[in-house]
Design an enzyme around this catalytic site. Structure first.
Site, PDB file in Angstrom:
ATOM      1  N   HIS A   1     -17.566 -11.441  14.763  1.00 55.47           N
ATOM      2  CA  HIS A   1     -16.579 -12.421  14.327  1.00 55.47           C
ATOM      3  C   HIS A   1     -16.702 -13.688  15.166  1.00 55.47           C
ATOM      4  O   HIS A   1     -16.801 -13.624  16.388  1.00 55.47           O
ATOM      5  CB  HIS A   1     -15.155 -11.874  14.467  1.00 55.47           C
ATOM      6  CG  HIS A   1     -14.789 -10.892  13.403  1.00 55.47           C
ATOM      7  ND1 HIS A   1     -13.725 -10.025  13.531  1.00 55.47           N
ATOM      8  CD2 HIS A   1     -15.340 -10.642  12.192  1.00 55.47           C
ATOM      9  CE1 HIS A   1     -13.636  -9.276  12.439  1.00 55.47           C
ATOM     10  NE2 HIS A   1     -14.602  -9.636  11.618  1.00 55.47           N
TER      11      HIS A   1
ATOM     12  N   ARG B   1     -16.425  -0.510   7.858  1.00 59.49           N
ATOM     13  CA  ARG B   1     -16.362  -1.526   8.912  1.00 59.49           C
ATOM     14  C   ARG B   1     -14.940  -1.646   9.454  1.00 59.49           C
ATOM     15  O   ARG B   1     -14.730  -1.734  10.663  1.00 59.49           O
ATOM     16  CB  ARG B   1     -16.852  -2.858   8.350  1.00 59.49           C
ATOM     17  CG  ARG B   1     -16.837  -4.032   9.316  1.00 59.49           C
ATOM     18  CD  ARG B   1     -17.566  -5.211   8.656  1.00 59.49           C
ATOM     19  NE  ARG B   1     -17.255  -6.495   9.248  1.00 59.49           N
ATOM     20  CZ  ARG B   1     -17.923  -7.025  10.277  1.00 59.49           C
ATOM     21  NH1 ARG B   1     -18.903  -6.349  10.835  1.00 59.49           N
ATOM     22  NH2 ARG B   1     -17.596  -8.222  10.736  1.00 59.49           N
TER      23      ARG B   1
ATOM     24  N   TYR C   1      -6.818  -6.164  13.145  1.00 61.11           N
ATOM     25  CA  TYR C   1      -6.896  -4.736  13.423  1.00 61.11           C
ATOM     26  C   TYR C   1      -5.862  -4.295  14.447  1.00 61.11           C
ATOM     27  O   TYR C   1      -5.519  -3.114  14.506  1.00 61.11           O
ATOM     28  CB  TYR C   1      -8.306  -4.368  13.898  1.00 61.11           C
ATOM     29  CG  TYR C   1      -9.345  -4.651  12.840  1.00 61.11           C
ATOM     30  CD1 TYR C   1      -9.438  -3.845  11.706  1.00 61.11           C
ATOM     31  CD2 TYR C   1     -10.203  -5.733  12.956  1.00 61.11           C
ATOM     32  CE1 TYR C   1     -10.366  -4.120  10.724  1.00 61.11           C
ATOM     33  CE2 TYR C   1     -11.142  -6.007  11.977  1.00 61.11           C
ATOM     34  CZ  TYR C   1     -11.213  -5.199  10.857  1.00 61.11           C
ATOM     35  OH  TYR C   1     -12.132  -5.475   9.882  1.00 61.11           O
TER      36      TYR C   1
ATOM     37  N   HIS D   1     -17.094  -1.859   2.888  1.00 63.60           N
ATOM     38  CA  HIS D   1     -16.438  -2.615   3.957  1.00 63.60           C
ATOM     39  C   HIS D   1     -15.337  -1.805   4.631  1.00 63.60           C
ATOM     40  O   HIS D   1     -14.952  -2.106   5.768  1.00 63.60           O
ATOM     41  CB  HIS D   1     -15.860  -3.922   3.395  1.00 63.60           C
ATOM     42  CG  HIS D   1     -15.861  -5.048   4.373  1.00 63.60           C
ATOM     43  ND1 HIS D   1     -17.013  -5.653   4.825  1.00 63.60           N
ATOM     44  CD2 HIS D   1     -14.840  -5.670   5.015  1.00 63.60           C
ATOM     45  CE1 HIS D   1     -16.702  -6.605   5.686  1.00 63.60           C
ATOM     46  NE2 HIS D   1     -15.389  -6.639   5.829  1.00 63.60           N
TER      47      HIS D   1
ATOM     48  N   LYS E   1     -23.453 -13.465   9.177  1.00 59.90           N
ATOM     49  CA  LYS E   1     -23.207 -14.676   8.401  1.00 59.90           C
ATOM     50  C   LYS E   1     -23.854 -15.875   9.078  1.00 59.90           C
ATOM     51  O   LYS E   1     -23.781 -16.014  10.303  1.00 59.90           O
ATOM     52  CB  LYS E   1     -21.699 -14.904   8.236  1.00 59.90           C
ATOM     53  CG  LYS E   1     -21.019 -13.867   7.353  1.00 59.90           C
ATOM     54  CD  LYS E   1     -19.555 -14.180   7.164  1.00 59.90           C
ATOM     55  CE  LYS E   1     -18.887 -13.200   6.214  1.00 59.90           C
ATOM     56  NZ  LYS E   1     -17.443 -13.498   6.003  1.00 59.90           N
TER      57      LYS E   1
END
Length: 309
Positions: free
Chosen positions: A270, A247, A279, A244, A172
């Site tokens: 991230h 991932r 997670y 996703h 991103k």
């Protein structure tokens, strides 16, 4: 207001390196705001005319329409970013969205696959067909490197350093990171590149892409979703699984295997550790279930609930 938003989109593209999907999402959220302005006020205000009370009325309108809190929070974030841009460009004197509190949304635990389910999925593509070889390489790469699907389709051949066996990934905001390639993915990628053929309609960008469609041009994110759906049907796995999900599975399996949270954050790309911490809840829930099933002093009711889950 519309002119200000057009400038905001150009700012997102050229200065923030926002993806096309991000810009599209902002445009949809802004269209919702314009619909409200026309429906409830009968006109489109200038940025300077919008105050906190005006925006509070918009949020109330979204709530009355039955929108979920996650949607309301996203649309507020869009307006907060828009007016921050307007303030920078001196189109308004303050950011009217800054004082508004973002609705609490809660965080859903991500859907992930077990290691056996991942193996089941990876074995679904036929090994005797070019597209099956490609699909195996795609699924292996998504899982072994924890990539977003947009990052996967953007990969070029030169992004794979075969000597170091790592991928240069652009995430991103075009932020770059290094992603290791596991031995299974390495074999799958090597086999795919041996048979990869660029199509006659391919442009210079297509010719550099690792993953191509059946016409020999760069694969799209939508195509990856479709091929996954096909292999989910073959393998009999849950249709809640998306690209996703691999991932999510990557991160969950790393933490279950003893990886530290900071390392997983770096591997996922991230910006904030808070994003990665979701997670840990997955792993903690699994540990709790294991405890309730195995420990002799766990309550019978909890043990029964864990067995039912």
């Amino acid at each position: 207001m519309e002119a200000a938003f057009d400038g905001f989109l150009r700012y997102l593209r050229h200065e923030r390196n926002a993806s096309e999907l991000t810009r599209k999402a902002y445009a949809e959220d802004f269209a919702s705001f314009l619909d409200y302005c026309e429906d409830r006020h009968g006109y489109f205000p200038e940025p300077r005319e919008v105050d906190t009370t005006f925006l509070r009325g918009y949020l109330a309108y979204l709530h009355d329409c039955g929108y979920q809190r996650t949607t309301i929070a996203r649309r507020l974030a869009c307006l907060r970013s828009l007016f921050r841009y307007c303030l920078r460009e001196q189109l308004c004197d303050s950011n009217p969205a800054k004082a508004l509190r973002t609705p609490r949304t809660g965080r859903k635990l991500p859907h992930y696959l077990t290691t056996s389910e991942v193996s089941q999925l990876l074995e679904a593509p036929p090994a005797n067909h070019p597209l099956g070889i490609r699909d195996r390489a795609i699924l292996e790469t998504l899982y072994t490197a924890g990539l977003r699907v947009a990052e996967l389709v953007a990969l070029d051949i030169e992004d794979w350093d075969r000597d170091a066996n790592v991928l240069l990934v652009r995430g991103k905001g075009r932020k770059e990171r290094i992603a290791p390639v596991g031995s299974y993915a390495e074999r799958a990628l090597s086999r795919w590149l041996e048979i990869r053929e660029v199509g006659p309609r391919a442009n210079s960008d297509d010719q550099q892409a690792i993953f191509l469609n059946k016409f020999g041009t760069r694969l799209t994110t939508r195509s990856v979703g479709r091929l996954l759906e096909k292999h989910l049907q073959t393998s009999g796995l849950s249709n809640k699984t998306s690209p996703h999900t691999l991932r999510h599975s990557f991160a969950t399996h790393l933490l279950d295997g003893g990886a530290d949270l900071r390392s997983v954050q770096e591997l996922l790309g991230h910006k904030s550790l808070t994003t990665t911490q979701i997670y840990t809840h997955v792993s903690t829930a699994r540990l709790r279930d294991t405890y309730e099933l195995a420990h002799p002093h766990a309550t019978a009711a909890r043990r029964k609930a864990a067995e039912n889950n």
